[in-house]
Design a protein around this motif. Structure first.
Motif, PDB file in Angstrom:
ATOM      1  N   UNK A  45       0.835  -1.209   0.000  1.00 55.83           N
ATOM      2  CA  UNK A  45       0.000   0.000   0.000  1.00 55.83           C
ATOM      3  C   UNK A  45       0.868   1.257   0.000  1.00 55.83           C
ATOM      4  N   UNK A  46       1.934   1.254   0.800  1.00 54.29           N
ATOM      5  CA  UNK A  46       2.826   2.411   0.857  1.00 54.29           C
ATOM      6  C   UNK A  46       3.574   2.576  -0.458  1.00 54.29           C
ATOM      7  N   UNK A  47       4.044   1.474  -1.039  1.00 55.41           N
ATOM      8  CA  UNK A  47       4.764   1.542  -2.319  1.00 55.41           C
ATOM      9  C   UNK A  47       3.863   2.102  -3.416  1.00 55.41           C
ATOM     10  N   UNK A  48       2.606   1.665  -3.438  1.00 55.29           N
ATOM     11  CA  UNK A  48       1.661   2.171  -4.443  1.00 55.29           C
ATOM     12  C   UNK A  48       1.433   3.663  -4.269  1.00 55.29           C
ATOM     13  N   UNK A  49       1.290   4.130  -3.026  1.00 55.19           N
ATOM     14  CA  UNK A  49       1.068   5.550  -2.771  1.00 55.19           C
ATOM     15  C   UNK A  49       2.295   6.369  -3.176  1.00 55.19           C
ATOM     16  N   UNK A  50       3.491   5.875  -2.862  1.00 55.14           N
ATOM     17  CA  UNK A  50       4.722   6.583  -3.241  1.00 55.14           C
ATOM     18  C   UNK A  50       4.807   6.679  -4.758  1.00 55.14           C
ATOM     19  N   UNK A  51       4.530   5.576  -5.465  1.00 52.29           N
ATOM     20  CA  UNK A  51       4.553   5.599  -6.940  1.00 52.29           C
ATOM     21  C   UNK A  51       3.571   6.636  -7.473  1.00 52.29           C
TER      22      UNK A  51
END
Length: 118
Positions: free
Chosen positions: A19-25
């Motif tokens: 979830x965090x990786x998707x938001x950062x992307x």
């Protein structure tokens, strides 16, 4: 709890959830930047003695530990690594809360604001 994306080398021991990786992307795409990394650091301050710093950074400093999580680089400076080993960065998007959270097993306690720890 969200499953943490794994990398081949965990040079700094910090995990990043999907979830965090998707938001950062999404944030990087919105900015039109592909040269930035997510940097997490620990600085003196806050009501409990130490405070987290979480921001985008284009710099690579001497001694940085950087791990790639599916195209999202997470950088930790050498002084912060011992405080963050085993920590997980997540992103919550609920009716009660929206934002990045840090689950750090090294924190003995934190303040009510949730931004500082000891």
């Amino acid at each position: 709890m969200t499953e943490t994306t794994t990398a081949e080398v965990k040079a700094h021991g910090v995990g990043l959830t999907d979830a965090a990786a998707q938001k950062v992307r999404a944030l990087l795409e919105q900015e039109g930047r592909d040269d930035l990394r997510l940097r997490i650091a620990v600085q003196p301050g806050g009501c409990s003695g130490l405070i987290y710093q979480l921001y985008f950074d284009e710099r690579v400093m001497d001694g940085d530990a950087i791990v790639d999580f599916g195209g999202v680089g997470v950088a930790v400076d050498k002084m912060s690594v011992p405080y963050l080993d085993g920590a997980t960065i997540d992103f919550e998007d609920t009716i009660q809360k929206q934002g990045f959270t840090i689950d750090n097993p090294n924190a003995e306690g934190s303040c009510a604001c949730g931004d500082s720890f000891h």
